[in-house]
Motif scaffolding. Structure first.
Motif, PDB file in Angstrom:
ATOM      1  N   LYS A   4      -1.816   9.941 -37.334  1.00 21.08           N
ATOM      2  CA  LYS A   4      -1.013   9.430 -36.177  1.00 21.08           C
ATOM      3  C   LYS A   4      -0.465  10.428 -35.447  1.00 21.08           C
ATOM      4  N   ASP A   5      -0.596  11.624 -35.611  1.00 20.81           N
ATOM      5  CA  ASP A   5      -0.279  12.724 -34.903  1.00 20.81           C
ATOM      6  C   ASP A   5      -1.282  12.749 -33.619  1.00 20.81           C
ATOM      7  N   LEU A   6      -2.611  12.178 -33.874  1.00 24.14           N
ATOM      8  CA  LEU A   6      -3.594  12.463 -32.814  1.00 24.14           C
ATOM      9  C   LEU A   6      -3.584  11.058 -31.680  1.00 24.14           C
ATOM     10  N   ILE A   7      -2.712  10.204 -32.127  1.00 25.26           N
ATOM     11  CA  ILE A   7      -2.946   8.803 -31.213  1.00 25.26           C
ATOM     12  C   ILE A   7      -2.685   9.417 -29.861  1.00 25.26           C
ATOM     13  N   ASN A   8      -3.504   8.784 -28.886  1.00 32.43           N
ATOM     14  CA  ASN A   8      -3.458   8.827 -27.616  1.00 32.43           C
ATOM     15  C   ASN A   8      -2.483   8.074 -26.944  1.00 32.43           C
ATOM     16  N   PRO A   9      -1.476   8.569 -26.060  1.00 32.74           N
ATOM     17  CA  PRO A   9      -0.425   7.597 -25.610  1.00 32.74           C
ATOM     18  C   PRO A   9      -1.128   6.769 -24.279  1.00 32.74           C
ATOM     19  N   ILE A  10      -2.064   7.323 -23.780  1.00 30.12           N
ATOM     20  CA  ILE A  10      -2.570   6.651 -22.600  1.00 30.12           C
ATOM     21  C   ILE A  10      -3.342   5.432 -22.698  1.00 30.12           C
ATOM     22  N   ASP A 102      -2.972  -3.499 -41.619  1.00 32.66           N
ATOM     23  CA  ASP A 102      -3.854  -3.569 -40.520  1.00 32.66           C
ATOM     24  C   ASP A 102      -3.117  -3.628 -39.310  1.00 32.66           C
ATOM     25  N   ILE A 103      -1.882  -3.332 -39.186  1.00 36.37           N
ATOM     26  CA  ILE A 103      -1.132  -3.515 -37.948  1.00 36.37           C
ATOM     27  C   ILE A 103      -1.504  -2.141 -37.214  1.00 36.37           C
ATOM     28  N   PHE A 104      -1.805  -2.446 -35.834  1.00 35.20           N
ATOM     29  CA  PHE A 104      -2.462  -1.680 -35.120  1.00 35.20           C
ATOM     30  C   PHE A 104      -1.471  -0.648 -34.338  1.00 35.20           C
ATOM     31  N   LEU A 105      -1.744   0.597 -34.382  1.00 32.85           N
ATOM     32  CA  LEU A 105      -0.816   1.527 -33.834  1.00 32.85           C
ATOM     33  C   LEU A 105      -1.278   2.228 -32.503  1.00 32.85           C
ATOM     34  N   GLY A 106      -2.478   2.654 -32.214  1.00 37.21           N
ATOM     35  CA  GLY A 106      -2.936   3.039 -31.254  1.00 37.21           C
ATOM     36  C   GLY A 106      -4.511   3.504 -31.790  1.00 37.21           C
ATOM     37  N   VAL A 107      -5.310   4.302 -30.596  1.00 38.34           N
ATOM     38  CA  VAL A 107      -6.551   4.895 -30.876  1.00 38.34           C
ATOM     39  C   VAL A 107      -6.356   6.295 -30.604  1.00 38.34           C
ATOM     40  N   ILE A 108      -7.402   6.896 -31.341  1.00 40.07           N
ATOM     41  CA  ILE A 108      -7.719   8.264 -31.115  1.00 40.07           C
ATOM     42  C   ILE A 108      -8.980   8.581 -30.527  1.00 40.07           C
TER      43      ILE A 108
END
Length: 221
Positions: A4-10, A102-108
């Motif tokens: 979760k520390d690496l999730i790309n906010p863009i 499996d709730i989506f949080l973001g991508v790396i």
């Protein structure tokens, strides 16, 4: 460092109800080849730009298009090393980060992985690098570390890799906190360890850039 520390906010997500115009526009704006697709907050896979221009799939919404790499996922609490493993196995440039159920949080992105590695103490700390080679059956991290620390030197990073030419041999790379490691080299040689490479302070920048470039190539950036 965890996923979760690496999730790309863009990087945004799409919904199965979105039309292809929105997907195409976002891909063009962000210069990416694929984006994650969700259904009621759950990750369903990635839509690739090639599908959007395939005449076989001339549909109004993304839900009718084939999605790929739906197994390229990792849970938010998993360690950075596991992120690297999944990214290298998928080789599509994106890994979806999920919460429980499996709730989506973001991508790396692969670039996020490289930047995360670059921020570790093993890369940032000044010092030297020693790489040794030995038979896998003879490998003992505790023993090698004991010899190094007996010379008043700390190990700030350690990486293990197989010899591509001999599966019975491993290469062990140590990042140490001392700039001058000649006394450590002498000690390791005295205990019959084969020294493959020594990188001292003046060569560290170019060496670490080489390793980061290799990682980026490995992750297919």
């Amino acid at each position: 460092m965890i996923a979760k520390d690496l999730i790309n906010p863009i990087i945004p997500s799409l919904n199965v109800s979105d039309d292809i115009a929105r997907a195409s526009s976002l891909m063009d704006d962000l210069h990416v080849a694929m984006l994650p697709v969700l259904e009621e907050g759950h990750f369903r896979g990635f839509i690739h730009e090639d599908s959007l221009y395939d005449d076989l799939y001339d549909k109004p919404t993304l839900g009718a298009y084939p999605l790929v790499n739906n197994s390229c996922t990792i849970y938010q609490e998993q360690h950075f090393y596991e992120v690297v493993k999944v990214a290298s196995e998928c080789q599509n440039g994106l890994v979806a980060v999920l919460e429980t159920e499996d709730i989506f949080l973001g991508v790396i992105t692969a670039e996020d992985v490289v930047q995360g590695f670059a921020k570790t103490i093993a890369v940032q700390s000044p010092g030297s690098i020693i790489e040794i080679s030995l038979k896998q059956i003879d490998y003992s991290l505790a023993e090698i570390t004991r010899l190094i620390e007996a010379e008043n030197t700390k190990v700030v990073g350690c990486f293990l890799s197989n010899d591509p030419d001999d599966n019975s041999v491993v290469s062990v790379t140590f990042k140490l906190d001392k700039k001058n490691v000649s006394h450590i080299i002498a000690t390791l040689k005295r205990f019959n360890y084969q020294i493959v490479r020594v990188i001292q302070e003046e060569s560290m920048v170019s060496y670490e850039k080489e390793r980061l470039d290799a990682l980026m190539k490995y992750l297919s950036i």
